[in-house]
Design an enzyme around this catalytic site. Structure first.
Site, PDB file in Angstrom:
ATOM      1  N   SER A 165      -1.735  -9.653 -14.405  1.00  0.00           N
ATOM      2  CA  SER A 165      -1.072  -8.787 -15.807  1.00  0.00           C
ATOM      3  C   SER A 165      -1.837  -9.124 -17.441  1.00  0.00           C
ATOM      4  O   SER A 165      -1.853 -10.448 -16.799  1.00  0.00           O
ATOM      5  CB  SER A 165       0.307  -8.348 -15.067  1.00  0.00           C
ATOM      6  OG  SER A 165       0.895  -7.739 -16.188  1.00  0.00           O
ATOM      7  N   PHE A 198       6.002   0.869 -11.033  1.00  0.00           N
ATOM      8  CA  PHE A 198       6.622  -0.104 -12.097  1.00  0.00           C
ATOM      9  C   PHE A 198       8.260  -0.085 -12.085  1.00  0.00           C
ATOM     10  O   PHE A 198       8.471  -0.419 -12.277  1.00  0.00           O
ATOM     11  CB  PHE A 198       5.226  -0.408 -12.283  1.00  0.00           C
ATOM     12  CG  PHE A 198       5.228  -1.821 -13.209  1.00  0.00           C
ATOM     13  CD1 PHE A 198       4.794  -3.305 -11.975  1.00  0.00           C
ATOM     14  CD2 PHE A 198       5.390  -2.035 -14.281  1.00  0.00           C
ATOM     15  CE1 PHE A 198       5.597  -4.345 -13.019  1.00  0.00           C
ATOM     16  CE2 PHE A 198       5.533  -3.129 -14.717  1.00  0.00           C
ATOM     17  CZ  PHE A 198       5.600  -4.204 -14.322  1.00  0.00           C
ATOM     18  N   ALA A 240       0.814  -1.194   0.138  1.00  0.00           N
ATOM     19  CA  ALA A 240      -0.169  -0.080  -0.005  1.00  0.00           C
ATOM     20  C   ALA A 240       0.918   1.007   0.427  1.00  0.00           C
ATOM     21  O   ALA A 240       0.948   2.659   0.286  1.00  0.00           O
ATOM     22  CB  ALA A 240      -0.909  -0.284   1.346  1.00  0.00           C
ATOM     23  N   THR A 241       2.008   1.153  -0.067  1.00  0.00           N
ATOM     24  CA  THR A 241       2.698   2.426  -0.010  1.00  0.00           C
ATOM     25  C   THR A 241       3.143   3.145  -0.769  1.00  0.00           C
ATOM     26  O   THR A 241       3.411   3.774  -1.506  1.00  0.00           O
ATOM     27  CB  THR A 241       4.390   1.779   0.561  1.00  0.00           C
ATOM     28  OG1 THR A 241       4.837   0.901  -0.488  1.00  0.00           O
ATOM     29  CG2 THR A 241       4.798   0.857   1.977  1.00  0.00           C
ATOM     30  N   TYR A 290       8.738 -12.373 -15.369  1.00  0.00           N
ATOM     31  CA  TYR A 290       7.542 -11.586 -14.866  1.00  0.00           C
ATOM     32  C   TYR A 290       5.954 -11.470 -15.461  1.00  0.00           C
ATOM     33  O   TYR A 290       5.011 -12.452 -14.636  1.00  0.00           O
ATOM     34  CB  TYR A 290       8.295 -10.647 -14.770  1.00  0.00           C
ATOM     35  CG  TYR A 290       6.167  -9.139 -14.739  1.00  0.00           C
ATOM     36  CD1 TYR A 290       5.719  -8.751 -13.102  1.00  0.00           C
ATOM     37  CD2 TYR A 290       5.703  -8.820 -15.381  1.00  0.00           C
ATOM     38  CE1 TYR A 290       5.133  -8.153 -12.974  1.00  0.00           C
ATOM     39  CE2 TYR A 290       4.440  -8.140 -14.813  1.00  0.00           C
ATOM     40  CZ  TYR A 290       4.642  -7.675 -13.589  1.00  0.00           C
ATOM     41  OH  TYR A 290       3.164  -6.628 -13.472  1.00  0.00           O
ATOM     42  N   GLY A 302       1.096   3.369  -5.740  1.00  0.00           N
ATOM     43  CA  GLY A 302       1.094   3.179  -7.028  1.00  0.00           C
ATOM     44  C   GLY A 302      -0.589   2.473  -6.348  1.00  0.00           C
ATOM     45  O   GLY A 302      -1.750   2.800  -5.890  1.00  0.00           O
TER      46      GLY A 302
HETATM   47  P1  NDP Z   1       4.226  -0.114  -7.628  1.00  0.00           P
HETATM   48  O1  NDP Z   1       5.627  -0.220  -7.510  1.00  0.00           O
HETATM   49  O2  NDP Z   1       4.173   1.279  -7.439  1.00  0.00           O
HETATM   50  O3  NDP Z   1       3.866  -0.064  -5.911  1.00  0.00           O
HETATM   51  C1  NDP Z   1       4.161  -1.771  -5.732  1.00  0.00           C
HETATM   52  C2  NDP Z   1       4.100  -2.041  -4.041  1.00  0.00           C
HETATM   53  O4  NDP Z   1       4.578  -3.510  -4.303  1.00  0.00           O
HETATM   54  C3  NDP Z   1       4.653  -1.109  -3.581  1.00  0.00           C
HETATM   55  O5  NDP Z   1       3.916  -1.079  -2.230  1.00  0.00           O
HETATM   56  C4  NDP Z   1       5.530  -2.156  -2.499  1.00  0.00           C
HETATM   57  O6  NDP Z   1       6.061  -1.531  -1.217  1.00  0.00           O
HETATM   58  C5  NDP Z   1       4.771  -3.359  -2.668  1.00  0.00           C
HETATM   59  N1  NDP Z   1       6.250  -4.480  -2.670  1.00  0.00           N
HETATM   60  C6  NDP Z   1       7.084  -5.201  -3.225  1.00  0.00           C
HETATM   61  N2  NDP Z   1       7.953  -6.223  -3.234  1.00  0.00           N
HETATM   62  C7  NDP Z   1       7.449  -5.710  -1.990  1.00  0.00           C
HETATM   63  C8  NDP Z   1       8.034  -6.668  -0.830  1.00  0.00           C
HETATM   64  N3  NDP Z   1       8.690  -8.125  -0.883  1.00  0.00           N
HETATM   65  N4  NDP Z   1       7.156  -7.077   0.903  1.00  0.00           N
HETATM   66  C9  NDP Z   1       5.609  -6.038   0.477  1.00  0.00           C
HETATM   67  N5  NDP Z   1       5.413  -5.009  -0.497  1.00  0.00           N
HETATM   68  C10 NDP Z   1       5.935  -5.641  -1.199  1.00  0.00           C
HETATM   69  O7  NDP Z   1       3.790  -0.640  -8.169  1.00  0.00           O
HETATM   70  P2  NDP Z   1       2.312  -0.560  -9.057  1.00  0.00           P
HETATM   71  O8  NDP Z   1       1.168   0.069  -8.324  1.00  0.00           O
HETATM   72  O9  NDP Z   1       2.194  -0.473 -10.725  1.00  0.00           O
HETATM   73  O10 NDP Z   1       1.573  -2.673  -8.953  1.00  0.00           O
HETATM   74  C11 NDP Z   1       1.085  -3.404  -8.291  1.00  0.00           C
HETATM   75  C12 NDP Z   1       0.638  -4.065  -8.296  1.00  0.00           C
HETATM   76  O11 NDP Z   1       0.119  -4.423  -9.723  1.00  0.00           O
HETATM   77  C13 NDP Z   1       2.020  -5.713  -8.605  1.00  0.00           C
HETATM   78  O12 NDP Z   1       2.041  -7.373  -8.478  1.00  0.00           O
HETATM   79  C14 NDP Z   1       1.998  -5.391 -10.446  1.00  0.00           C
HETATM   80  O13 NDP Z   1       2.692  -6.888 -10.765  1.00  0.00           O
HETATM   81  C15 NDP Z   1       0.806  -5.236 -10.936  1.00  0.00           C
HETATM   82  N6  NDP Z   1       0.702  -4.428 -12.068  1.00  0.00           N
HETATM   83  C16 NDP Z   1       1.289  -3.503 -12.475  1.00  0.00           C
HETATM   84  C17 NDP Z   1       1.093  -3.414 -14.302  1.00  0.00           C
HETATM   85  C18 NDP Z   1       1.276  -1.835 -13.765  1.00  0.00           C
HETATM   86  O14 NDP Z   1       2.237  -1.396 -15.360  1.00  0.00           O
HETATM   87  N7  NDP Z   1       2.106  -0.719 -13.037  1.00  0.00           N
HETATM   88  C19 NDP Z   1       0.465  -3.403 -15.014  1.00  0.00           C
HETATM   89  C20 NDP Z   1      -0.642  -4.857 -13.910  1.00  0.00           C
HETATM   90  C21 NDP Z   1      -0.095  -4.472 -13.026  1.00  0.00           C
HETATM   91  P3  NDP Z   1       7.498  -1.935  -0.307  1.00  0.00           P
HETATM   92  O15 NDP Z   1       8.224  -1.051  -2.051  1.00  0.00           O
HETATM   93  O16 NDP Z   1       7.221   0.030  -0.420  1.00  0.00           O
HETATM   94  O17 NDP Z   1       7.385  -2.544  -0.492  1.00  0.00           O
HETATM   95  C1  8X3 Z   2       2.633  -4.799 -16.088  1.00  0.00           C
HETATM   96  C2  8X3 Z   2       2.122  -4.550 -17.271  1.00  0.00           C
HETATM   97  O1  8X3 Z   2       3.261  -4.967 -19.882  1.00  0.00           O
HETATM   98  O2  8X3 Z   2       4.219  -4.472 -18.515  1.00  0.00           O
HETATM   99  O3  8X3 Z   2       1.963  -5.930 -15.765  1.00  0.00           O
HETATM  100  O4  8X3 Z   2       3.674  -6.305 -17.936  1.00  0.00           O
HETATM  101  S1  8X3 Z   2       3.363  -5.230 -18.295  1.00  0.00           S
END
Ligand code: NDP
Ligand code: 8X3
Length: 251
Positions: A137, A187, A10-11, A150, A13
């Protein structure tokens, strides 16, 4: 009584935007992630009495167990688990990539999600009520060069969501997999090891999805009547669609 949502990651995205949207709508929250400062800030913003913060590295099974064991009484009745924490590392081809990056993706996107789900679901089963919302995803369905582990980790999330739904048949518990495409968050900065310039290029000249777009889908899925289960939602920005199959030709 306020409903309770547990969000992994929740930190930033999608997770942060979901925390904000559900809080606006009167939900109480358990928010997790590794960056404690950001969890504190979010709790200050959303309200101390309705937000429980639980710093967590989701790859560490003992930490996940400790978190679940130590949820305060007020927050124990979890209505929704949002399995959102996840990441992509690198975009290299299989024969060039770093195995440590693969380990991290498997440990976070697959094993972390499994730990959390396994520990939260029994209580939901005992109450015949609850909803697990996973963030998959489009990469789980559609291959692209460099997507290797991934994409495969998100294919795992897709099939695990379906299998979980089968296991929970007859319990009244809902399971949904949300499968976003291009979305601007942290991301890509994470994927490219902190290289902001490289990350910005991913979104250059596009109108990507935003974290708020995804939070609204999470909220919509969660607020359907109890007899309705949205199995999956695949969502892309309008600017994104599929490419052609490719053929390599002799020169
Ligand atoms: P962000 O990088 O903005 O957010 C990712 C979140 O995951 C952060 O809050 C981070 O918290 C947390 N996280 C990562 N590793 C850990 C860990 N080891 N322990 C606990 N928390 C963790 O990315 P998004 O919001 O975009 O991604 C959220 C989800 O959506 C992911 O599963 C991603 O794969 C998926 N996704 C993203 C897309 C995109 O294009 N952005 C598209 C499709 C899916 P912290 O670093 O503080 O631990
Ligand atoms: C994130 C979307 O297309 O970068 O899951 O894999 S993509």
């Amino acid at each position: 009584m306020a409903k309770t949502l547990l969000i992994t990651g929740a930190t930033s995205g999608f997770g942060k935007a979901s925390a904000e949207l559900f809080a606006e709508n009167g939900w109480q929250l358990i928010i997790t992630g590794r960056r404690c400062g950001r969890l504190d800030e979010l709790q200050d913003k959303l309200g101390k009495s309705s937000v429980h913060i639980a710093p967590l590295d989701i790859r560490d099974r003992a930490q996940v167990e400790e978190l679940v064991d130590n949820i305060p009484e007020k927050f124990r009745n979890i209505d929704i688990l949002l399995n959102n924490a996840g990441l992509a590392l690198g975009l290299g081809a299989t024969h060039e990539t770093d195995l440590d990056e693969w380990d991290t993706m498997v440990d976070t996107n697959i094993k972390g999600l499994l730990y959390m789900t396994r520990l939260i679901v029994p209580e939901m089963v005992s109450k015949s009520r609850g909803h697990i919302i996973n963030i998959g995803s489009i990469a789980g369905s559609w291959p692209y060069p460099g997507g290797n582990t991934y994409g495969a980790s998100k294919a795992f999330v897709q099939q695990f969501s379906r299998n979980l739904r089968s296991d929970l048949h007859g319990t009244g518990i809902r399971v949904t997999n949300i499968e976003p495409g291009l979305a601007e968050s942290e991301f890509s900065v994470v994927r490219f090891g902190g290289d902001q310039e490289k990350a910005d290029k991913v979104y250059e000249g596009t109108q990507p999805l935003t974290p708020v777009d995804i939070a609204e889908i999470v909220y919509w899925v969660a607020s359907r009547p109890p007899h309705v289960n949205i199995n999956s939602v695949e969502v892309m920005p309008v600017c994104q669609s599929w490419g052609n199959l490719v053929i390599s030709r002799e020169k």
